[in-house]
Design a protein around this motif. Sequence first.
Motif, PDB file in Angstrom:
ATOM      1  N   GLU A  11       1.064  -1.122  -0.054  1.00 60.13           N
ATOM      2  CA  GLU A  11      -0.242  -0.280   0.177  1.00 60.13           C
ATOM      3  C   GLU A  11       0.346   0.872  -0.079  1.00 60.13           C
ATOM      4  OE1 GLU A  11      -0.737  -2.443   1.585  1.00 60.13           O
ATOM      5  OE2 GLU A  11      -2.594  -3.664   2.058  1.00 60.13           O
ATOM      6  N   LEU A  12       1.928   0.983   0.310  1.00 62.77           N
ATOM      7  CA  LEU A  12       3.083   2.158   0.685  1.00 62.77           C
ATOM      8  C   LEU A  12       3.884   2.577  -0.686  1.00 62.77           C
ATOM      9  CD1 LEU A  12       4.346   4.824   2.457  1.00 62.77           C
ATOM     10  CD2 LEU A  12       6.179   2.678   2.880  1.00 62.77           C
ATOM     11  N   TYR A  13       4.188   0.824  -0.927  1.00 64.71           N
ATOM     12  CA  TYR A  13       5.024   1.224  -2.802  1.00 64.71           C
ATOM     13  C   TYR A  13       4.493   1.131  -3.642  1.00 64.71           C
ATOM     14  CZ  TYR A  13       8.931   0.662   0.766  1.00 64.71           C
ATOM     15  OH  TYR A  13      10.064   0.983   2.144  1.00 64.71           O
ATOM     16  N   PHE A  72       8.467  12.538  -5.993  1.00 68.15           N
ATOM     17  CA  PHE A  72       8.266  13.142  -4.650  1.00 68.15           C
ATOM     18  C   PHE A  72       7.400  14.481  -5.101  1.00 68.15           C
ATOM     19  CE2 PHE A  72      10.809  15.932  -1.655  1.00 68.15           C
ATOM     20  CZ  PHE A  72       9.435  15.770  -0.527  1.00 68.15           C
ATOM     21  N   HIS A  98       3.109  15.639  -4.074  1.00 70.05           N
ATOM     22  CA  HIS A  98       2.957  16.597  -2.391  1.00 70.05           C
ATOM     23  C   HIS A  98       2.785  17.860  -3.337  1.00 70.05           C
ATOM     24  CE1 HIS A  98       4.879  14.932   0.944  1.00 70.05           C
ATOM     25  NE2 HIS A  98       4.839  13.919   0.652  1.00 70.05           N
ATOM     26  N   ILE A 104      -5.126  12.028   0.382  1.00 68.82           N
ATOM     27  CA  ILE A 104      -4.490  12.159   0.633  1.00 68.82           C
ATOM     28  C   ILE A 104      -3.263  11.718   1.925  1.00 68.82           C
ATOM     29  CG2 ILE A 104      -3.639  14.932   2.103  1.00 68.82           C
ATOM     30  CD1 ILE A 104      -5.984  15.717   0.674  1.00 68.82           C
ATOM     31  N   ASN A 105      -3.420  11.301   2.205  1.00 68.59           N
ATOM     32  CA  ASN A 105      -2.356  10.319   3.785  1.00 68.59           C
ATOM     33  C   ASN A 105      -2.091   9.670   2.843  1.00 68.59           C
ATOM     34  OD1 ASN A 105      -4.009  11.057   5.273  1.00 68.59           O
ATOM     35  ND2 ASN A 105      -5.034   9.959   6.567  1.00 68.59           N
ATOM     36  N   THR A 106      -1.875   8.609   1.401  1.00 70.83           N
ATOM     37  CA  THR A 106      -0.835   8.327   0.642  1.00 70.83           C
ATOM     38  C   THR A 106      -0.235   8.620   0.333  1.00 70.83           C
ATOM     39  OG1 THR A 106      -2.733   5.991   1.194  1.00 70.83           O
ATOM     40  CG2 THR A 106      -0.596   6.167  -0.824  1.00 70.83           C
ATOM     41  N   ILE A 114       0.669  11.701   1.198  1.00 71.24           N
ATOM     42  CA  ILE A 114       1.809  12.017   1.564  1.00 71.24           C
ATOM     43  C   ILE A 114       3.145  11.527   2.275  1.00 71.24           C
ATOM     44  CG2 ILE A 114       2.246  13.550   3.835  1.00 71.24           C
ATOM     45  CD1 ILE A 114      -0.759  14.767   4.284  1.00 71.24           C
ATOM     46  N   LEU A 115       2.080  10.401   2.916  1.00 70.89           N
ATOM     47  CA  LEU A 115       3.225   8.843   3.526  1.00 70.89           C
ATOM     48  C   LEU A 115       4.384   8.854   1.992  1.00 70.89           C
ATOM     49  CD1 LEU A 115       3.427   7.906   5.942  1.00 70.89           C
ATOM     50  CD2 LEU A 115       1.989   6.156   5.295  1.00 70.89           C
ATOM     51  N   ASP A 129       6.669  11.052   1.415  1.00 68.61           N
ATOM     52  CA  ASP A 129       7.628  11.663   2.333  1.00 68.61           C
ATOM     53  C   ASP A 129       9.109  10.139   2.248  1.00 68.61           C
ATOM     54  OD1 ASP A 129       6.123  13.280   3.114  1.00 68.61           O
ATOM     55  OD2 ASP A 129       5.544  11.986   4.839  1.00 68.61           O
ATOM     56  N   ALA A 130       7.888   8.231   1.190  1.00 66.04           N
ATOM     57  CA  ALA A 130       8.748   7.559   1.437  1.00 66.04           C
ATOM     58  C   ALA A 130       9.757   7.545   0.107  1.00 66.04           C
ATOM     59  CB  ALA A 130       8.253   6.365   1.381  1.00 66.04           C
ATOM     60  N   LEU A 178      10.957  10.188  -1.222  1.00 60.61           N
ATOM     61  CA  LEU A 178      11.750  10.936  -0.500  1.00 60.61           C
ATOM     62  C   LEU A 178      13.368  10.274  -0.201  1.00 60.61           C
ATOM     63  CD1 LEU A 178      13.750  13.858  -0.797  1.00 60.61           C
ATOM     64  CD2 LEU A 178      12.592  13.970   1.622  1.00 60.61           C
ATOM     65  N   LEU A 194      12.350   4.883   6.352  1.00 56.03           N
ATOM     66  CA  LEU A 194      11.830   4.108   5.742  1.00 56.03           C
ATOM     67  C   LEU A 194      10.903   3.384   6.473  1.00 56.03           C
ATOM     68  CD1 LEU A 194      14.260   3.432   2.543  1.00 56.03           C
ATOM     69  CD2 LEU A 194      11.641   4.627   2.518  1.00 56.03           C
ATOM     70  N   CYS A 250       8.153   4.993   7.854  1.00 56.72           N
ATOM     71  CA  CYS A 250       6.797   5.111   7.140  1.00 56.72           C
ATOM     72  C   CYS A 250       6.016   3.614   6.532  1.00 56.72           C
ATOM     73  CB  CYS A 250       7.554   5.846   5.362  1.00 56.72           C
ATOM     74  SG  CYS A 250       7.786   6.938   5.548  1.00 56.72           S
ATOM     75  N   GLN A 289       2.222   3.186   7.929  1.00 57.72           N
ATOM     76  CA  GLN A 289       1.293   2.241   6.632  1.00 57.72           C
ATOM     77  C   GLN A 289       1.168   1.135   7.232  1.00 57.72           C
ATOM     78  OE1 GLN A 289       0.642   3.322   2.930  1.00 57.72           O
ATOM     79  NE2 GLN A 289      -1.111   2.237   3.832  1.00 57.72           N
TER      80      GLN A 289
END
Lengths: 323, 323
Positions: A26-28, A74, A78, A100-102, A104-105, A108-109, A111, B138, B141, B145
């Motif tokens: 979900e993050l990557y 990145f 944003h 929006i939350n995903t 932002i996160l 960040d990841a 970067l 990382l 983050c 998640q």
Amino acid sequence: MQFLDKYQEIVAKAVEKYVFKDKPTELYEPMNYIISHGGKRLRPIMVLMANDLFGGDLQKAIKPALAIEFFHNFTLIHDDIMDEAPLRRNQPTIHTLHGINTGILSGDALLLKAYKFFEDLEPELFKACIRVFTHTGLLLCEGQQYDINFETLPNVTFNDYIRMITYKTGVLSASSFEIGALIAGADFKDAKAIFNFGKNVGIAFQIMDDYLDVFGNQEQFGKKHAGDIYENKKTVLYLLAKENATEEERKELEYWYSKKTDNVDKIYSVEKIFRRTKVDEKTLLLIQKYNEIAQDYLNKIDVPDEKKKPFVELANYLLRRES
Amino acid sequence: MQFLDKYQEIVAKAVEKYVFKDKPTELYEPMNYIISHGGKRLRPIMVLMANDLFGGDLQKAIKPALAIEFFHNFTLIHDDIMDEAPLRRNQPTIHTLHGINTGILSGDALLLKAYKFFEDLEPELFKACIRVFTHTGLLLCEGQQYDINFETLPNVTFNDYIRMITYKTGVLSASSFEIGALIAGADFKDAKAIFNFGKNVGIAFQIMDDYLDVFGNQEQFGKKHAGDIYENKKTVLYLLAKENATEEERKELEYWYSKKTDNVDKIYSVEKIFRRTKVDEKTLLLIQKYNEIAQDYLNKIDVPDEKKKPFVELANYLLRRES
């Protein structure tokens, strides 16, 4: 632009090779999503071009080149949240798809992943590159904030504007070249020269962007005509017009730029002032000026002209997007 | 906690000394705002403690210590946006005062500033610290998640939970200690030992946080009683209860955790199951277990016990917040 094709293929292969397989997906996955949709990938190409110019090893430069691409993406993730942009490269933006939350996160990841991609470099070089990279990142944030400030600032000067676009656009091109040069082992003087080449091409490119918004061939440019005027953006056209306008014209300009309206009278009236104050010619001269400064920096570098040809071609490609 | 006061004063002075004076102020003032409101500043203190443990130089460690504090505050700014939190440390959050866009951008810039604060270190050490720092970022983050995923995931396991709190809380304490150790020139083995001390104290601390939410003395703890139950958070209490419950109790738990309600019957019923399954005792044993693992790592470090005393005191302070 045959040389661009070659670099684009190298970057595309590297993107594929280094696709994120980390968890949680979900993050990557959103990070892979935006990177896979590409764009022209000019910034990593700039790293590789500068690395080649100074005889560097492609294998050493490829991960830092991707780091620059990650960093760029990145900022896009944003920025798209900040601009409430529904689309990017004709695809739904990440915050549109996942919230929006995903956004932002994942930004960040991404970067942080960019920083990770410098880690194969030896310590001295690692530190030199990270310093450039971090400094660039901060200038981009500052440029973004200046751009936001301009929306409500009544008296933006020409110098304010140049600083803003330098930070927002010029510095990342500049640093991409500089990092490529550093990795190839270029000396300080040459690294700074290619940095300044990139900075000035970047500035010229951004001014061209303002120019084409009003005076461009819309079909080729592919954006809404005069979108900047509709949005009251304090572009170089607006600032030059204000500088060269009569008192009456200046008041009319300020009147139109105080309104948010889709009224075509606004476009018609503003463009008339733009023409009367000859900002089209003035802007083209400005682009030429920054391009010449860039070329001067390129000339200072002591390598055979043959090796510099791609840089001249790249500048021409970026600055004659209509041709 | 006299030794904490001493460190807190050092950090407070450094925060004051290095207050951001950069421009534009719209970007940097929010960063100064959140940092100046302090909190306990335990993470930079951990850097300084580990640096002292291995005989390091305070002057060398102070900017990296601030980097950790900047990083922590970057995560708070972005987390507060994600959680739509109106207050932090009893002050309005940045996005509440200045909007989400400034929150995103100031957070980004604060992370970049954190990287900058390592730049006084020599290249080898710089690289070692940046590697730890980026990796930590990382994992944070990823932990964030996982935490988001848990909200909608039906079958969170105890191991999933431990991984999530390790990433979200344990790793930053761990890395703060490790970076302090590296700066002091500790060897790899000792740096890893103090890392693992911090990781396990961090895990124990987070489990204690879950425990106190339900079994704490609210006046001293200063949070709403059973807030985690109201919000259906899959805390260690919930997971242990589910594991130890009868079929009927498990169904009742799942029933209540599928509802968002302020009904006190929910709290009453859930707490009854918590008590029947003895999760209070089990949780305290778990905290003790992680604290013991932490102490074992501390014992492995070959420095006089006298120098380790602050670490034992810090763990006790963190884990007996009610006493």
